[in-house]
Every structure is written in structure tokens, then in C-alpha cells.
Design a protein around this motif. Structure first.
Motif, PDB file in Angstrom:
ATOM      1  N   GLU A 127       0.845  -1.184  -0.143  1.00  6.53           N
ATOM      2  CA  GLU A 127      -0.069  -0.034  -0.136  1.00  6.53           C
ATOM      3  C   GLU A 127       0.854   1.312   0.089  1.00  6.53           C
ATOM      4  O   GLU A 127       0.534   2.243  -0.532  1.00  6.53           O
ATOM      5  N   THR A 128       2.102   1.256   0.757  1.00  5.08           N
ATOM      6  CA  THR A 128       2.614   2.477   0.793  1.00  5.08           C
ATOM      7  C   THR A 128       4.092   2.465  -0.316  1.00  5.08           C
ATOM      8  O   THR A 128       4.675   3.500  -0.372  1.00  5.08           O
ATOM      9  N   GLY A 129       4.390   1.302  -0.783  1.00  7.38           N
ATOM     10  CA  GLY A 129       5.538   1.090  -1.499  1.00  7.38           C
ATOM     11  C   GLY A 129       6.841   1.160  -0.644  1.00  7.38           C
ATOM     12  O   GLY A 129       7.979   1.180  -1.655  1.00  7.38           O
ATOM     13  N   GLU A 130       6.837   1.299   0.326  1.00  2.30           N
ATOM     14  CA  GLU A 130       8.198   1.254   1.274  1.00  2.30           C
ATOM     15  C   GLU A 130       8.790  -0.045   1.326  1.00  2.30           C
ATOM     16  O   GLU A 130       8.231  -1.279   1.027  1.00  2.30           O
ATOM     17  N   LYS A 131      10.177   0.105   1.438  1.00  2.00           N
ATOM     18  CA  LYS A 131      11.076  -1.073   1.273  1.00  2.00           C
ATOM     19  C   LYS A 131      11.328  -1.748   2.922  1.00  2.00           C
ATOM     20  O   LYS A 131      11.343  -0.773   3.535  1.00  2.00           O
ATOM     21  N   ILE A 132      11.250  -2.631   3.134  1.00  5.81           N
ATOM     22  CA  ILE A 132      10.984  -3.234   4.253  1.00  5.81           C
ATOM     23  C   ILE A 132      12.095  -4.317   4.640  1.00  5.81           C
ATOM     24  O   ILE A 132      12.010  -5.038   3.903  1.00  5.81           O
ATOM     25  N   LEU A 133      12.771  -4.357   5.625  1.00  8.74           N
ATOM     26  CA  LEU A 133      13.680  -5.414   6.087  1.00  8.74           C
ATOM     27  C   LEU A 133      12.633  -6.744   6.575  1.00  8.74           C
ATOM     28  O   LEU A 133      12.282  -6.264   7.631  1.00  8.74           O
ATOM     29  N   PHE A 134      12.906  -7.586   5.915  1.00 10.54           N
ATOM     30  CA  PHE A 134      11.594  -8.750   6.320  1.00 10.54           C
ATOM     31  C   PHE A 134      12.417 -10.206   6.752  1.00 10.54           C
ATOM     32  O   PHE A 134      12.074 -11.230   6.051  1.00 10.54           O
ATOM     33  N   VAL A 135      13.245  -9.985   7.596  1.00 12.35           N
ATOM     34  CA  VAL A 135      13.732 -11.171   8.237  1.00 12.35           C
ATOM     35  C   VAL A 135      13.762 -11.047   9.660  1.00 12.35           C
ATOM     36  O   VAL A 135      13.859  -9.949  10.426  1.00 12.35           O
ATOM     37  N   ASN A 136      13.268 -12.181  10.341  1.00 16.41           N
ATOM     38  CA  ASN A 136      13.068 -12.194  11.818  1.00 16.41           C
ATOM     39  C   ASN A 136      13.580 -13.316  12.329  1.00 16.41           C
ATOM     40  O   ASN A 136      13.981 -14.269  11.874  1.00 16.41           O
ATOM     41  N   SER A 137      12.947 -13.755  13.708  1.00 17.81           N
ATOM     42  CA  SER A 137      13.340 -14.743  14.358  1.00 17.81           C
ATOM     43  C   SER A 137      12.827 -16.052  13.929  1.00 17.81           C
ATOM     44  O   SER A 137      13.209 -17.443  14.170  1.00 17.81           O
TER      45      SER A 137
END
Length: 308
Positions: free
Chosen positions: A213-223
Motif C-alpha cells: 500500500e505504501t511502496g516502502e521497502k522493508i527489512l523482512f527477516v526475523n526470528s
């Protein structure tokens, strides 16, 4: 079950009694940190569950602030579910228990007799072990400890934005596996654990996703992320050490970005408080410092789309 197939309810006419109560208090929005999060006052979430204009305002605020906080909400379970369903269909959880009268409303009840777990007190984005991780959640506090039991949220768009450019260049095309087997399934007998993995095979997600929806780039790794899947290339690996431990070192560096305080907001729960968050652009950490005190929460998880 995975995503509940119950359709979103049709718009409900505004209750005049609710409208009258809402109009006496102006809506105010107060930012709680420089990174993310805002406390909203003067809005009854029971009204927003049934009012198109109020819900539209709420959704816009969520996209702006990523996490919204509310105090002193007299929100019935039925309205809790109705409000969450306005964002999209709800999901159950294969391990945590749901309210028997409200499928999709997960009960997270902790007290002196509840075995201590270690699922919540790690920075995580909910259920990235699904092919389509949740869009978000509406979490309501039923009972809180006198002190302790806070939750921390993290702006993972900001975490990506502030990475060094050479790291961004390195991770732009990388992908990672996410696992329920090695987390929720880790304490299960092997047959049960393998059955859980068969039901939820480890999906592969981009290390950097784009918010739909916003077009933001997101760091998408987690535990929930176990390893990078496409790292072992001639460009990245000269000698074996570049892959093992080089790839895992890089993954752990990326996962650790959620622990930076400058990207966070922290919320102290009280009974009747509610938090709505965008699961696509945030991570969270439930601080388990309150045992043997009681902490009872109810969460409506909202189905999402496949990260890209």
C-alpha cells in the motif's frame, strides 16, 4: 486451518447512541516515539467497527504510524472481531488456542500455572512461516500485571532505510526460509513436529519486501528466518567460509537490526487497552518479565498477501 473463509461483514449502519458518545470527545493523535507509533484518544473502537468514516480514518492512521495504541476501550469480543474483519478475513493459529465462540480470536493467556514459553520474547513478525503472512492484528488486553509485560514494536522500514548502502546492494535480491517447525514445533514430539511442518512447509520470502500500500521497502527477516536460500553464488562465495558461516552471519546481522532502540516504541499495557499494528512493516517483542503475575491478551490476526 489456515485462513478462515468467513466473509467480511457488510457495512453496518451507524448506531445513533454510539455516534452521540463519539461526538462529545475530539479525536487526538499523539506520537509516542520518533520511529513509529501513536496513541489515539477520543475514538471508541466499538464505533469504528460499525462506522465507515471512522474506520477509514483509522486505517489511514495505521498506514501513517504503523502501530496505533488505545486506552480504556470497552470493546466486546464480537466488536473486536468485527473491527478486525474490516481489514480482512481472520486467521486461526495451529498451536495457540482460539476463543470457542469467536474463531480467529486467539487467546494468549499467561499466569502462574501456564508453562513459560519463549515464542513471544524475540523480535518477530507474526507468522512469516505462512506463505501469506498476516497483514496485521488487533490485540486487546483483558488483564495485565501491575508492572511488566510491556510490548515493543519496531519500524522495519526505518531499519531498512538506515542500513549502509553496501549492505542494501548486497541483500537486494536475497531470499530466506521461515519455519514454524523450528520454533513452535521445536518442543513437540518428532511425529507431531513433522506433521506441523507438512501442514506448513517452510516458505521462502524476500529479505527486503515492498509494502503493497505504501511502496516502502522493508527489512523482512526475523526470528522465524532460518537461512538464506540463494546466497551461495560465485559472486558471494570465493571459499567455503564465505557461505558457512558468512551467510548465517549476514542473516543474524539483519535480524539484529530490530533490537536497535532508535527504531522502537514501547507500550505499557493496562486492562482495556488495545493495539492495532501493521504486521507487514513492523516486528514486535513481548517482554516476559512478569511471571507469576497474570497477563491475558486476545488477538485477532488478519490475513495478508504474499510478500514481494
Amino acid at each position: 486451518m489456515a485462513t478462515l473463509t468467513r466473509p467480511a461483514p457488510a457495512p453496518v449502519p451507524t448506531d445513533p447512541a454510539r455516534t452521540g458518545r463519539r461526538s462529545r470527545t475530539p479525536l487526538t493523535v499523539e506520537r509516542l516515539s520518533c520511529a513509529l507509533g501513536a496513541e489515539v484518544s477520543g475514538l471508541d473502537l466499538g464505533d469504528a467497527a460499525h462506522d465507515d468514516d471512522l474506520f477509514a480514518r483509522l486505517r489511514a492512521l495505521l498506514l501513517e504510524h504503523k502501530v496505533l495504541f488505545f486506552r480504556d476501550q470497552d470493546l466486546a469480543r464480537a466488536d473486536h472481531v468485527t473491527l478486525a474483519e474490516r481489514f480482512g478475513p481472520l486467521e486461526d493459529h495451529p498451536v495457540l488456542g482460539c476463543d470457542p465462540d469467536h474463531p480467529g480470536l486467539v487467546r494468549i493467556y499467561k499466569d502462574a500455572d501456564t508453562p513459560v514459553d519463549r515464542f513471544e520474547n524475540a523480535f518477530h513478525c507474526d507468522a512469516t512461516w505462512r506463505n501469506n503472512p498476516p497483514m496485521g492484528a488487533v490485540l486487546r488486553c483483558v488483564e495485565s500485571p501491575a508492572v511488566g509485560g510491556d510490548t515493543i514494536w519496531v519500524n522495519m522500514a526505518l531499519a531498512y532505510e538506515r542500513l549502509p548502502q553496501h549492505v542494501k546492494d548486497r541483500i537486494g535480491g536475497l531470499r530466506a526460509r521461515h519455519s514454524i517447525e523450528s520454533t513452535f514445533g521445536g518442543r513437540m514430539p518428532i511425529e507431531q513436529r513433522l506433521a506441523l511442518k507438512e501442514r506448513y512447509p517452510d516458505p521462502e520470502h524476500p529479505v527486503v519486501r515492498t509494502h503493497p500500500e505504501t511502496g516502502e521497502k522493508i527489512l523482512f527477516v526475523n526470528s522465524f528466518a532460518t537461512h538464506l536460500t540463494n546466497y551461495h553464488t560465485d559472486e558471494n562465495v570465493r571459499y567455503g567460509i564465505d557461505y558457512a558461516p558468512g551467510a548465517s552471519d549476514l542473516l543474524q546481522y539483519l535480524v539484529s537490526q530490530a533490537s536497535i532502540p532508535e527504531y522502537q516504541v514501547r507500550w505499557r499495557w493496562t486492562a482495556g487497552s488495545v493495539v492495532i499494528w501493521d504486521n507487514r512493516s513492523t516486528q514486535h517483542y513481548a517482554v516476559q518479565d512478569y511471571w507469576p503475575a497474570v497477563r491475558q491478551m486476545e488477538r485477532a490476526g488478519i490475513a495478508g498477501d504474499r510478500p514481494f
